[in-house]
Scaffold this active site. Sequence first.
Site, PDB file in Angstrom:
ATOM      1  N   TYR A   6      56.137 -34.457  48.782  1.00 35.63           N
ATOM      2  CA  TYR A   6      55.713 -33.416  49.742  1.00 35.63           C
ATOM      3  C   TYR A   6      56.819 -32.373  49.867  1.00 35.63           C
ATOM      4  O   TYR A   6      56.576 -31.172  49.748  1.00 35.63           O
ATOM      5  CB  TYR A   6      55.413 -34.072  51.098  1.00 35.63           C
ATOM      6  CG  TYR A   6      55.328 -33.139  52.284  1.00 35.63           C
ATOM      7  CD1 TYR A   6      54.161 -32.428  52.564  1.00 35.63           C
ATOM      8  CD2 TYR A   6      56.408 -32.984  53.156  1.00 35.63           C
ATOM      9  CE1 TYR A   6      54.081 -31.587  53.666  1.00 35.63           C
ATOM     10  CE2 TYR A   6      56.336 -32.152  54.257  1.00 35.63           C
ATOM     11  CZ  TYR A   6      55.168 -31.450  54.504  1.00 35.63           C
ATOM     12  OH  TYR A   6      55.097 -30.617  55.605  1.00 35.63           O
ATOM     13  N   SER A   7      58.048 -32.836  50.085  1.00 34.93           N
ATOM     14  CA  SER A   7      59.140 -31.890  50.299  1.00 34.93           C
ATOM     15  C   SER A   7      59.445 -31.104  49.021  1.00 34.93           C
ATOM     16  O   SER A   7      59.830 -29.939  49.082  1.00 34.93           O
ATOM     17  CB  SER A   7      60.391 -32.590  50.842  1.00 34.93           C
ATOM     18  OG  SER A   7      61.208 -33.066  49.817  1.00 34.93           O
TER      19      SER A   7
END
Length: 295
Positions: free
Chosen positions: A165-166
């Site tokens: 996600y990051s």
Amino acid sequence: MTISEELSILGLAGKVALVTGGGAGIGRATAELFAQAGMRVAVIEIDASRAAEIRKLLESRGCDCLVIEADVRKGTESRRIISDVRERFGGLDVLVNNVGDYLGYKTEFAESTEEEWDALYAVNLLHLLHMSKAAIPLMREGGGGSIINISTIEAFRGIPLTVVYSAFKAAITGFTQSLAVELGQYGIRVNAIAPETTNTAQIVATPRVPPENRDHLSRWFPIGRFGEGADSAGAALFLASDRLSGWVSGSSIVVDGGALAAGAWMRLQDNGWTHLPIIVADGYTPRPPHPLRKE
Ligand SMILES: NC(=O)c1ccc[n+]([C@@H]2O[C@H](COP(=O)([O-])OP(=O)(O)OC[C@H]3O[C@@H](n4cnc5c(N)ncnc54)[C@H](O)[C@@H]3O)[C@@H](O)[C@H]2O)c1
């Protein structure tokens, strides 16, 4: 003086904004604030009941609005959405690429699967490319515009268990910078907003902290609280307004109550400082069920 009268100095009245995922959280707060500034507002929302709710709210406030039920992850949808906006409003001044989600995956990277990566890519990066590509010609026809991408503080600070996600959110920083370089010549500015933990439909932050521990909020965040949708909406309003941010492009605005600046440093109860943990919790929040998410 009403808030709408106060916001008239921004020069946004009558301008057209499109907010993806505008039925809840940061997107909804942004759509509401844009409406208060006198903008015409298009909202894209995948969830039918949220779409109906935001339509009702915007209409009740006298906003000239268009609410489209659609899934921005589909490239063909982005072309239909922009064509609907063109037909209804004749132009587009501001695009807020707000949809994003860690989808409830809290997996060590070594255990994560390609299926998770694909799902995270679709909801956190791919649709920004589709929506921006579809919107640029309409913005160019109107002589310029502002593209605002919603990223996260985790694009600038590491986070365990949501590594992929990051990574996609960090890619938004590169997309924002490089697209800003290309589009400046057409009067289109491109910027990002990077929020810290913000109370929304997706992140139920404050209730997660037991009442007896809530005084720690003022130790975790220099500004002393979690974010609210309105905090990021305020940054979006600034970036939407050529009058206020006409020379800001390729930037990311961190909306985080000072957390990134603090790093790991926290205030102690006796007003001393520590960079050692003082609360045992996993830092994630429980979330209501959502059809798109693995719970
Ligand atoms: N809330 C936080 O703490 C936080 C922190 C950092 C970054 N962000 C980012 O801010 C953005 C908004 O997050 P939020 O917490 O307000 O989310 P939210 O889940 O509260 O609201 C997002 C809205 O988008 C809709 N949506 C989801 N997928 C969609 C799709 N494919 N097509 C159309 N609509 C869709 C949802 O139904 C929902 O109404 C995201 O990009 C998120 O990654 C949030």
